[in-house]
Design an enzyme around this catalytic site. Structure first.
Site, mmCIF file in Angstrom:
data_model
loop_
_atom_site.group_PDB
_atom_site.id
_atom_site.type_symbol
_atom_site.label_atom_id
_atom_site.label_comp_id
_atom_site.label_asym_id
_atom_site.label_seq_id
_atom_site.Cartn_x
_atom_site.Cartn_y
_atom_site.Cartn_z
ATOM 1 N N CYS A 47 3.146 -41.072 -58.139
ATOM 2 C CA CYS A 47 3.576 -40.804 -59.375
ATOM 3 C C CYS A 47 3.931 -41.939 -60.226
ATOM 4 C CB CYS A 47 4.995 -40.030 -59.226
ATOM 5 S SG CYS A 47 5.688 -39.091 -60.691
ATOM 6 N N HIS A 56 3.322 -35.431 -55.742
ATOM 7 C CA HIS A 56 4.371 -35.861 -54.707
ATOM 8 C C HIS A 56 3.736 -35.282 -53.323
ATOM 9 C CE1 HIS A 56 7.572 -38.110 -56.826
ATOM 10 N NE2 HIS A 56 7.044 -37.401 -57.706
ATOM 11 N N GLU A 67 4.877 -36.053 -50.597
ATOM 12 C CA GLU A 67 5.952 -35.905 -49.663
ATOM 13 C C GLU A 67 6.791 -34.767 -49.519
ATOM 14 O OE1 GLU A 67 7.508 -38.265 -53.150
ATOM 15 O OE2 GLU A 67 5.752 -37.758 -52.461
ATOM 16 N N ASP A 127 25.656 -38.483 -34.602
ATOM 17 C CA ASP A 127 25.104 -40.060 -34.725
ATOM 18 C C ASP A 127 26.049 -40.600 -33.723
ATOM 19 O OD1 ASP A 127 23.682 -39.112 -36.932
ATOM 20 O OD2 ASP A 127 24.795 -39.762 -38.229
#
Length: 527
Positions: A81, A176, A178, A234
């Protein structure tokens, strides 16, 4: 040493997805701001470079440009892009403001035989043209390709939708790859990374454990480490990894602010202290937190009080551990990217990472972040390999302030108790109801689900008597990235079962409602 792909961020909202797709191909990648200096790029020694999209226009003089060093490295470059437009403009092509903008789904015709798109297509037209289903999001477009480039794909409104310089291995895609909406996007990125760049596919969590353990031992030596254990994914995985590396040199501090899920404190202690043998100090600070929250109704004020009080309680406990030299935190890679990008020209405005705060400086400790290179899905995979229960590792996100932001208005102990039980019934039911089509539980089919306590009462009838009791809202969403989300179309049978159980088993609640708002316009959490 792993082969690496360097991703330069020009401010796209989906740059992180590029890195995730590359890592899904088992190749290590890092995101850095577009304006890193030439020496950094050379020292990074990437096998290839990807230029992200962004909100700027290359037709303006003061907008981001690609460092010249990228084009002089002698490695393949992929511009996406804005990255394609910047590449075209800087290498001698022409870019103009597009009069017909393209936002959303588009069908692209592949042209010529390029190594990036060879054999990749979604369907073939009756005329025999290979077509791709892609996701576009651009206003500007390339009018003239730079010298050495050939047309790779086009649409009716964008004649140069992709371009390639096969000699230098420079490629530009206006769409895109992704995002999941580009059907063959993963195949395109894998082709670029594995075949064109020739990167080794050796980035795996099994290997990462050995590398991380060795690195932690080298960094820490014989010194002691403290970690704030929240029970979230986490911090739990960070604790398990650190314990694998340094054993009893690790002490975890688990602060119970009284706003956890049902039996969560007991589960955390059972998993870490009993099952894994980690040293855990359990601090029940619920009275202090609830006292500080009394009378407070503003959501942001509640968050700040809970955050500040957590720091104070943790600091007091950590101060008693006089032999500790390190403060460990469950910082993950998206936190690092967001903190680094904050304030950068062209970058999206995102929160700075809340974990770090000022604790290391206040406690005069060195900071240790063993997960800072990993995305969330990688953290979960690592947790399972470290022996954590999958039910803990794969459970839905839970906000740091806990039930404090799922109780609308003032937080009271009674409200928290009601909500805890209602939420537990909802989650238990989602786990036990199986979708016949997929064979998965509805808990696994939703990305996040929870109950919300509403500080309003409604009239009801139970038995022969009138009731006037509280209302609980149920929320369940499905999302890939939590940036947008759809409300989950749960079976009516499931919702009816949950409602009946909550009303019958949780005294004080006589009405259950289901939230059918998407994001946007609503956020996932209510506060």
């Amino acid at each position: 040493m792993h082969d690496k792909i360097l991703i330069l961020d020009f401010g796209s909202q989906v740059t992180q997805l590029i890195a995730r797709r590359v890592r899904e191909a088992n190749v290590y990648s890092e995101i850095h701001p577009y304006d890193v200096d030439a020496s950094f790029i050379r020292d990074f020694a990437p096998k290839g470079v990807i230029l992200s999209g962004g909100p700027s226009s290359v037709t303006e003089t003061d907008t981001p440009r690609v460092p010249q060093a990228v084009f002089e490295l002698g490695v393949p470059v992929l511009g996406i892009c804005y990255g394609m437009q910047a590449m075209a403009e800087q290498l001698g092509g022409k870019v103009d403001i597009g009069h017909l903008r393209e936002f959303g789904y588009a069908e692209v015709r592949a042209r010529n035989h390029t190594s990036l798109l060879e054999g990749i297509k979604d369907f073939t037209t009756p005329e025999g043209h290979g077509m791709l289903k892609v996701w576009m999001s651009h206003g500007d477009k390339v009018l003239e390709m730079p010298p050495g480039f050939a047309l790779m794909a086009s649409t009716e409104s964008c004649p140069i939708a992709a371009m390639a310089d096969e000699k230098r291995h420079f490629y530009g895609l206006q769409w895109h790859p992704e995002v999941t909406h580009t059907v063959q996007g993963r195949a395109m990125l894998e082709r670029f990374v594995l075949q064109i760049c020739g990167a080794r596919a050796d980035w795996e969590m099994g290997n990462y454990i050995d590398e991380a353990v060795a690195k932690i031992r080298e960094q820490v030596g014989n010194e002691h480490v403290i970690l704030g254990l929240s029970g979230g994914v986490d911090s739990s995985v960070a604790a398990a990894l650190l314990h694998r590396a340094i054993g009893d040199q690790l002490t975890c501090v688990f602060v119970d602010h009284g706003l956890l899920r049902l039996n969560e404190a007991e589960q955390v202690m059972a998993t870490f202290a009993d099952h894994l043998g980690v040293k855990v100090i359990h601090v029940d600070a619920s009275e202090v937190f609830l006292r500080k929250l009394a009378g407070v109704t503003d959501p942001e004020a509640k968050r700040k009080i809970i955050g500040a009080e957590f720091v104070e309680v943790f600091q007091a406990e950590a101060g008693r551990l006089t032999d500790a030299k390190w403060l460990a935190q469950g910082t993950i890679y998206p936190d690092v990217i967001e903190s680094a990008g904050k304030g950068k020209k062209g970058a999206q405005t995102i929160k700075s990472h809340h974990n770090v705060g000022g604790l290391p400086e206040t406690l005069n400790l060195k900071l240790l972040e063993p997960l800072r290179e990993l995305f969330k899905d990688e953290v979960r995979e690592l947790g399972v390999k470290l022996g954590l229960p999958p039910a803990m590792v794969y459970r839905h996100p839970f906000p740091g302030p806990g039930l404090g932001v799922r109780i609308l208005g003032e937080v009271k102990r009674d409200f928290a108790d009601l909500l805890r039980r209602a939420d537990a019934i909802f989650i238990e039911t989602l786990r036990t109801f199986i979708d016949k089509e997929t064979g998965k539980s509805w808990y696994d089919l939703t990305s996040q689900a929870f109950a919300v306590f509403l500080p309003v009462k409604s009239v009801g009838v139970m038995g022969d008597g009138r009731t006037y009791e509280y209302v609980v809202a149920l929320r369940a969403v499905q999302t890939l990235d939590f940036m947008t989300a759809h409300w989950a179309h749960l079976p009516h049978e499931l919702l009816g079962h949950v409602s009946n159980r909550i009303i019958n088993e949780v005294r004080g609640i006589n009405r259950v409602v289901y939230d059918i708002s998407g994001k946007p316009p609503a956020t996932i959490e209510w506060e």
